[in-house]
Write an enzyme that holds these catalytic residues in place. Structure first.
Site, short mmCIF file in Angstrom:
data_model
loop_
_atom_site.label_atom_id
_atom_site.label_comp_id
_atom_site.label_asym_id
_atom_site.label_seq_id
_atom_site.Cartn_x
_atom_site.Cartn_y
_atom_site.Cartn_z
N ARG A 47 19.53 7.46 -12.10
CA ARG A 47 18.40 7.41 -11.03
C ARG A 47 18.84 7.52 -9.77
O ARG A 47 18.04 7.83 -8.73
CB ARG A 47 17.58 6.06 -11.42
CG ARG A 47 16.40 5.82 -10.44
CD ARG A 47 15.44 4.58 -10.84
NE ARG A 47 14.56 4.16 -9.75
CZ ARG A 47 13.77 3.29 -9.79
NH1 ARG A 47 13.92 2.55 -10.98
NH2 ARG A 47 13.26 2.82 -8.74
N ASN A 105 9.51 7.04 -18.17
CA ASN A 105 8.98 8.11 -17.16
C ASN A 105 9.81 9.34 -17.04
O ASN A 105 11.05 9.49 -17.73
CB ASN A 105 9.28 7.41 -15.59
CG ASN A 105 8.01 6.53 -15.38
OD1 ASN A 105 6.88 6.89 -15.59
ND2 ASN A 105 8.47 5.19 -14.62
N CYS A 150 1.01 3.61 -18.16
CA CYS A 150 1.74 3.31 -16.69
C CYS A 150 0.97 2.04 -16.43
O CYS A 150 -0.28 1.69 -16.78
CB CYS A 150 1.28 4.15 -15.71
SG CYS A 150 1.90 4.14 -14.16
N TYR A 164 0.84 6.52 -5.33
CA TYR A 164 1.72 7.37 -5.41
C TYR A 164 1.25 8.70 -4.65
O TYR A 164 1.95 9.73 -4.38
CB TYR A 164 2.27 8.04 -6.78
CG TYR A 164 3.05 7.02 -7.49
CD1 TYR A 164 4.56 7.23 -7.38
CD2 TYR A 164 2.67 6.03 -8.21
CE1 TYR A 164 5.45 6.47 -7.92
CE2 TYR A 164 3.42 5.12 -8.66
CZ TYR A 164 5.04 5.25 -8.41
OH TYR A 164 5.85 4.52 -9.14
P1 NAD Z 1 16.86 0.56 -17.79
O1 NAD Z 1 17.76 1.35 -16.78
O2 NAD Z 1 16.84 -0.99 -18.00
O3 NAD Z 1 16.92 0.98 -19.27
C1 NAD Z 1 16.34 0.56 -20.27
C2 NAD Z 1 17.29 0.44 -21.57
O4 NAD Z 1 17.18 1.80 -21.87
C3 NAD Z 1 18.91 0.26 -21.22
O5 NAD Z 1 19.28 -1.06 -21.76
C4 NAD Z 1 19.69 1.42 -21.52
O6 NAD Z 1 20.75 1.15 -22.06
C5 NAD Z 1 18.73 1.95 -22.72
N1 NAD Z 1 18.90 3.37 -23.12
C6 NAD Z 1 19.17 4.43 -22.29
N2 NAD Z 1 19.32 5.46 -23.09
C7 NAD Z 1 18.64 5.13 -24.45
C8 NAD Z 1 18.39 5.85 -25.75
N3 NAD Z 1 18.94 7.13 -25.77
N4 NAD Z 1 18.01 5.20 -26.45
C9 NAD Z 1 17.84 3.86 -26.47
N5 NAD Z 1 17.76 3.09 -25.43
C10 NAD Z 1 18.42 3.63 -24.34
O7 NAD Z 1 15.52 0.68 -17.45
P2 NAD Z 1 14.21 0.02 -16.85
O8 NAD Z 1 14.32 -0.02 -15.42
O9 NAD Z 1 13.91 -0.87 -17.86
O10 NAD Z 1 13.13 1.21 -17.23
C11 NAD Z 1 12.97 1.90 -18.31
C12 NAD Z 1 12.03 2.99 -18.43
O11 NAD Z 1 10.85 2.69 -18.23
C13 NAD Z 1 12.49 4.20 -17.53
O12 NAD Z 1 12.27 5.40 -18.02
C14 NAD Z 1 11.56 3.80 -16.39
O13 NAD Z 1 11.15 4.94 -15.60
C15 NAD Z 1 10.36 3.35 -17.23
N6 NAD Z 1 9.31 2.78 -16.36
C16 NAD Z 1 7.94 3.19 -16.69
C17 NAD Z 1 7.03 2.61 -16.22
C18 NAD Z 1 5.64 2.97 -16.30
O14 NAD Z 1 4.86 2.63 -15.29
N7 NAD Z 1 5.12 3.88 -17.26
C19 NAD Z 1 7.06 1.10 -15.32
C20 NAD Z 1 8.36 0.71 -15.48
C21 NAD Z 1 9.41 1.64 -16.05
C1 G6P Z 2 5.81 1.55 -11.23
C2 G6P Z 2 5.45 2.57 -11.95
C3 G6P Z 2 6.54 3.03 -12.50
C4 G6P Z 2 7.64 2.92 -11.80
C5 G6P Z 2 8.15 1.76 -11.43
C6 G6P Z 2 9.46 1.71 -10.74
O1 G6P Z 2 5.45 1.90 -9.73
O2 G6P Z 2 4.13 2.42 -12.55
O3 G6P Z 2 6.26 4.25 -13.18
O4 G6P Z 2 8.69 4.14 -12.21
O5 G6P Z 2 7.01 0.88 -11.15
O6 G6P Z 2 9.80 0.22 -10.34
P1 G6P Z 2 11.18 -0.15 -9.98
O7 G6P Z 2 11.15 -1.59 -9.79
O8 G6P Z 2 12.28 0.23 -10.95
O9 G6P Z 2 11.36 0.73 -8.67
MN MN Z 3 4.07 4.42 -13.83
#
Ligand code: NAD
Ligand code: G6P
Ligand code: MN
Ligand code: MN
Length: 433
Positions: free
Chosen positions: A93, A147, A169, A253
Site C-alpha cells: 500500500r 479493496n 464498504c 471519495y
Molecule cells: P492488513 O494489512 O491488516 O491485512 C489484513 C490481513 O490480511 C493481514 O493480517 C495479512 O497478513 C492478511 N493477508 C494478506 N494476504 C493474505 C492472503 N492471501 N490470504 C489471507 N490473508 C492474507 O489490512 P487492513 O487494513 O485490515 O485491511 C484489510 C483489507 O480490507 C484491505 O484490502 C483494505 O483495503 C480493506 N478495507 C476495506 C474497507 C471497505 O470499506 N470495504 C474498509 C477497511 C479496509
Molecule cells: C474507508 C473505506 C475503505 C478504505 C479505508 C481506509 O474509508 O471505506 O474502503 O480503504 O477506510 O482506512 P485506513 O485507516 O486504512 O486508511
Molecule cells: Mn470502502
C-alpha cells in the site's frame, strides 16, 4: 449454530467483527469463527485471536475462535466467508500511494493508479478463494471487504464460480451516521437511497420517518454542516453552489474527482513529509497491536475508530443477520446490477440500496443516474471493467488501457510510466503478468 470464516483474520479490524457478532448473538448464533491468515501474518493473527477469545469470554457468548494459516482447513461447512485481506501487506500500500505521488498523480489505495494496482494484486487471490469455496463450501456466502471492493467483488461475480457474493464498504454507513447526526435523529429513523459504485456512490434521496428531507439535507451539506464521514479522507468543504447544483449527496471519495487539485496538493504535502495515509496507518496499527496484546483488554478499544474502516463490522454483521433471518430490510451493499441502475451493464457490480433476503440482496430500481454524474460513473465503470479484465488476463495492453482511461490519469504516457514502475515494484504479487 453458524460457521463464519474470516480471511485476513489478523487484520486490526477483526475485534470489530467479533464485537458485531457478540452484540447480535441472540439473533445470529455464531458457533465458530475461523480466522485465516498467511505465514507473514502469523503473529498478528495470534494477537488478534487472543483478544477475540477474551472478548467472547467476557461477554459470555459461546463463540469458538479458531485460527489457521491454511484456508482450506477452515472453509468446509462455512455459512459465511468474509474477506479482509491485503495482498502484499502494508508495504504494498505504501508503494501504491508513493509511486503515483512521486510522479505528481493522486496516490490512494482504492482510486486512481493505487487502486488499479491493488486490483491487479488482489483479483488473482480472490479468484483462488472462490475456487476453494466452490469446492469446499459451495453453499456459503462470500462477503467481500477487500479493496478495491467494487472491482474485487465484480471479478468474482463475472469470473468466479460462486454466485453468492456481496461486496461491502463502510462509506454508506458513515454517510448515514453523519446525516443522522446532522438532523439530530437516530440512524434507525433515516433512509437514504444510495446508488452508484463503490467509493463513487451518491445519496439520491433522504427520508426521515418516511418524509422526504432531501432538499433540506442538501442545503445543510452546501452550508458546510456535514461532519467527517470516514477518517482517511480529509473533510475539505465543498463550494456551496456546487452542492446545490449537484442536487444529490456526494460521498467523501468524490473529492478526488470534484476537488482534484486540492486533494492532490494535500497528498503531495503529506508525501513530502513521509506521512502518506499508508505510513500513518502503519503507526496506528503498531499502536493498536500494542493495545491488543494487553491481557487486561477484553473489549474492542475505542482507538480503532481512528481507522478509515471503522464501523464496518456493523455493515458485515447486519448484512449476515438479515440474510440468515430473511429480514427484507434495506441496506446499501455492492451487488450485481441486474438493471437496478440503467446504463450500467446488468452483470456489473454497483453499490445500491437493496432488500436483503435469505436468497440474497435484491437491488432497488434506481433508473438512470442524474445527468450531472452519469458520465463520471459510466467512465469509472469502464475503467473498472477493463481493470478486471487486465487482472484476469495479465495482458499488458489491457492494463495500459485501463490506467489511461482513468480520469485521475488521463494520459497514455503517464499511464505507461506508472504502469511500468508499478508492475516492476509488484512483480512478486502479479503471477498473471
Ligand atoms: P492488513 O494489512 O491488516 O491485512 C489484513 C490481513 O490480511 C493481514 O493480517 C495479512 O497478513 C492478511 N493477508 C494478506 N494476504 C493474505 C492472503 N492471501 N490470504 C489471507 N490473508 C492474507 O489490512 P487492513 O487494513 O485490515 O485491511 C484489510 C483489507 O480490507 C484491505 O484490502 C483494505 O483495503 C480493506 N478495507 C476495506 C474497507 C471497505 O470499506 N470495504 C474498509 C477497511 C479496509
Ligand atoms: C474507508 C473505506 C475503505 C478504505 C479505508 C481506509 O474509508 O471505506 O474502503 O480503504 O477506510 O482506512 P485506513 O485507516 O486504512 O486508511
Ligand atoms: Mn470502502
Ligand atoms: Mn429528487
Amino acid at each position: 449454530g453458524l460457521k463464519i470464516v474470516t480471511i485476513g483474520g489478523g487484520s486490526s479490524y477483526t475485534p470489530e467483527i467479533v464485537e458485531g457478532f457478540i452484540k447480535r448473538y441472540d439473533e445470529l448464533p455464531v458457533r465458530e469463527l475461523w480466522l485465516v491468515d498467511i505465514p507473514e501474518g502469523k503473529d498478528k493473527l495470534a494477537t488478534v485471536a487472543g483478544l477475540a477469545r477474551r472478548m467472547v469470554r467476557e461477554a459470555g457468548a459461546p463463540i469458538e475462535i479458531h485460527t489457521t494459516l491454511d484456508r482450506r482447513e477452515a472453509l468446509p461447512g462455512a455459512d459465511f466467508v468474509t474477506t479482509q485481506l491485503r495482498v502484499g501487506l502494508l508495504e504494498a500500500r505504501i508503494r501504491d500511494e508513493r509511486i503515483p505521488l512521486s510522479h505528481g498523480y493522486i496516490g490512494q489505495e482504492t482510486n486512481g493508479a493505487g487502486g488499479f494496482l491493488k486490483a491487479l494484486r488482489t483479483i488473482p487471490v480472490i479468484l483462488d478463494i472462490d475456487r476453494d469455496m466452490a469446492e469446499l463450501c459451495p453453499q456459503a456466502w462470500l462477503i467481500n471487504f477487500t479493496n478495491p471492493s467494487g472491482m474485487v467483488t465484480e471479478a468474482v461475480a463475472r469470473y468466479g464460480r460462486n454466485k453468492k457474493v456481496i461486496g461491502l464498504c463502510n462509506v454508506p454507513i458513515g454517510m448515514e451516521m453523519a446525516i443522522a447526526k446532522l438532523l439530530e435523529i437516530d440512524q434507525s429513523r433515516l433512509r437514504i437511497d444510495f446508488a452508484g459504485l463503490n467509493h463513487m456512490v451518491f445519496g439520491l434521496h433522504v427520508y426521515a420517518d418516511g418524509v422526504d428531507v432531501t432538499r433540506k439535507v442538501i442545503e445543510r451539506i452546501a452550508s458546510g454542516e456535514l461532519g467527517e464521514v470516514v477518517k482517511n479522507i480529509i473533510n475539505i468543504k465543498w463550494i456551496p453552489e456546487f452542492i446545490t447544483g449537484l442536487d444529490i449527496i456526494p460521498c467523501p471519495y468524490h473529492r478526488y474527482y470534484f476537488k482534484k487539485d486540492e486533494m492532490l496538493a494535500t497528498e503531495l504535502e503529506e508525501f513530502a513529509k513521509g506521512e502518506t495515509r499508508a505510513e500513518l496507518v502503519k503507526q496506528l496499527e503498531n499502536e493498536l497491536f500494542e493495545l491488543y496484546k494487553d491481557p487486561e483488554l477484553k473489549i474492542k478499544p475505542p482507538q480503532l475508530e481512528k481507522r478509515g474502516g471503522a464501523y464496518y463490522s456493523d455493515a458485515a454483521c447486519r448484512l449476515i443477520s438479515s440474510i440468515y433471518n430473511d429480514k427484507h430490510d434495506i441496506q446499501p451493499i455492492d451487488t450485481v446490477n441486474r438493471g437496478a441502475i440503467s446504463g450500467i451493464a446488468p452483470d456489473s457490480i454497483v453499490e445500491v440500496s437493496s432488500v436483503i433476503t435469505k436468497s440474497g440482496p435484491k437491488p432497488l430500481t434506481m433508473g438512470e443516474l442524474p445527468v450531472q454524474v452519469n458520465g463520471l460513473v459510466q467512465q469509472i465503470k469502464s475503467f473498472e471493467r477493463v481493470t478486471i479484465d487486465a487482472a484476469v488476463s495479465g495482458d499488458y495492453n489491457t492494463a495500459l488501457l485501463a490506467l489511461t482511461i482513468n480520469p485521475l490519469i488521463a494520459s497514455d504516457k503517464a499511464a505507461k510510466l506508472l504502469l511500468d514502475e508499478m508492475l516492476e515494484a509488484n512483480k512478486d504479487y502479479l503471477p498473471q503478468f
